[in-house]
Design an enzyme around this catalytic site. Structure first.
Site, PDB file in Angstrom:
ATOM      1  N   HIS A 102     -33.877 -31.882  -5.854  1.00 30.32           N
ATOM      2  CA  HIS A 102     -33.116 -30.989  -4.964  1.00 30.32           C
ATOM      3  C   HIS A 102     -34.055 -30.100  -4.174  1.00 30.32           C
ATOM      4  CE1 HIS A 102     -33.497 -29.114  -8.934  1.00 30.32           C
ATOM      5  NE2 HIS A 102     -33.591 -27.952  -8.303  1.00 30.32           N
ATOM      6  N   HIS A 104     -34.250 -26.546  -2.228  1.00 26.88           N
ATOM      7  CA  HIS A 104     -33.634 -25.226  -2.042  1.00 26.88           C
ATOM      8  C   HIS A 104     -33.843 -24.789  -0.593  1.00 26.88           C
ATOM      9  CE1 HIS A 104     -33.583 -24.072  -6.462  1.00 26.88           C
ATOM     10  NE2 HIS A 104     -34.520 -25.006  -6.495  1.00 26.88           N
TER      11      HIS A 104
HETATM   12  P1  5GP Z   1     -34.592 -25.676 -10.149  1.00 28.09           P
HETATM   13  O1  5GP Z   1     -35.001 -24.562 -11.060  1.00 28.09           O
HETATM   14  O2  5GP Z   1     -34.370 -26.943 -10.927  1.00 28.09           O
HETATM   15  O3  5GP Z   1     -35.488 -25.855  -8.966  1.00 28.09           O
HETATM   16  O4  5GP Z   1     -33.218 -25.240  -9.502  1.00 28.09           O
HETATM   17  C1  5GP Z   1     -31.978 -25.511 -10.059  1.00 28.09           C
HETATM   18  C2  5GP Z   1     -30.991 -24.673  -9.294  1.00 28.09           C
HETATM   19  O5  5GP Z   1     -29.699 -25.145  -9.611  1.00 28.09           O
HETATM   20  C3  5GP Z   1     -31.031 -23.175  -9.643  1.00 28.09           C
HETATM   21  O6  5GP Z   1     -31.280 -22.432  -8.467  1.00 28.09           O
HETATM   22  C4  5GP Z   1     -29.659 -22.913 -10.224  1.00 28.09           C
HETATM   23  O7  5GP Z   1     -29.162 -21.667  -9.823  1.00 28.09           O
HETATM   24  C5  5GP Z   1     -28.824 -24.047  -9.677  1.00 28.09           C
HETATM   25  N1  5GP Z   1     -27.731 -24.470 -10.534  1.00 28.09           N
HETATM   26  C6  5GP Z   1     -27.770 -24.687 -11.885  1.00 28.09           C
HETATM   27  N2  5GP Z   1     -26.580 -25.105 -12.332  1.00 28.09           N
HETATM   28  C7  5GP Z   1     -25.764 -25.175 -11.244  1.00 28.09           C
HETATM   29  C8  5GP Z   1     -24.393 -25.554 -11.073  1.00 28.09           C
HETATM   30  O8  5GP Z   1     -23.681 -25.912 -12.005  1.00 28.09           O
HETATM   31  N3  5GP Z   1     -23.897 -25.509  -9.813  1.00 28.09           N
HETATM   32  C9  5GP Z   1     -24.658 -25.112  -8.744  1.00 28.09           C
HETATM   33  N4  5GP Z   1     -24.073 -25.090  -7.552  1.00 28.09           N
HETATM   34  N5  5GP Z   1     -25.953 -24.745  -8.862  1.00 28.09           N
HETATM   35  C10 5GP Z   1     -26.498 -24.771 -10.106  1.00 28.09           C
END
Ligand code: 5GP
Length: 138
Positions: A102, A104
């Site tokens: 993903h 951001h």
């Molecule tokens: P990472 O730390 O893997 O780069 O980012 C994961 C992102 O997913 C975080 O910013 C977190 O807030 C978001 N996130 C986690 N669980 C969910 C969810 O159930 N729904 C949505 N929309 N975002 C989520």
């Protein structure tokens, strides 16, 4: 790392859990981050099984970044800031917490950015922002 199709974003793609959707096409989905680092924080994900950048097929990478361009243009209109942080973490050692690739997109001025996953946002606010961004996406 092996892809686990029970991760939260795979469930969102399959419609098993809800999201505040911004944009969708055959290869990508964009929606609001539920624990935003700043107002308007959005995510763009591919509809393929990839944990991180090294797993991404070139056609899906192209599709994700094409969608990211659409989303950031819409965020700029709605959030009234030119500043968009583009971030993507590879592996838990880099802080990745959801193991589906993903990107951001975080509209912010650098001094405003919050701590990652600090607190859950208000759902009405997320729904309103998703609707506003969806309306202006081209
Ligand atoms: P990472 O730390 O893997 O780069 O980012 C994961 C992102 O997913 C975080 O910013 C977190 O807030 C978001 N996130 C986690 N669980 C969910 C969810 O159930 N729904 C949505 N929309 N975002 C989520």
């Amino acid at each position: 790392m092996a892809y686990d199709n029970q991760n939260i974003f795979a469930k969102i793609i399959r419609g098993e859990i809800p999201c505040h959707k911004i944009y969708e096409d055959d290869k990508t989905l964009s929606f609001m981050d539920i624990m935003p680092m700043a107002t308007g924080h959005a995510l763009v994900i591919p509809k393929c099984e990839a944990v991180e950048l090294s797993d991404m097929p070139a056609d899906y990478l192209q599709a994700v970044f094409s969608t990211a361009q659409k989303v950031m243009q819409a965020q700029r209109q709605v959030l009234n800031t030119e500043g968009i942080v583009q971030m993507q973490l590879n592996n838990a050692q880099a802080g990745q917490s959801v193991f589906h690739y993903h990107v951001h997109l975080i509209p912010t001025h650098v001094h405003e950015i919050g701590k990652h996953e600090d607190k859950t946002a208000n759902h009405e606010e997320l729904a309103k922002l998703a609707e506003q961004i969806r309306q202006v996406i081209v």
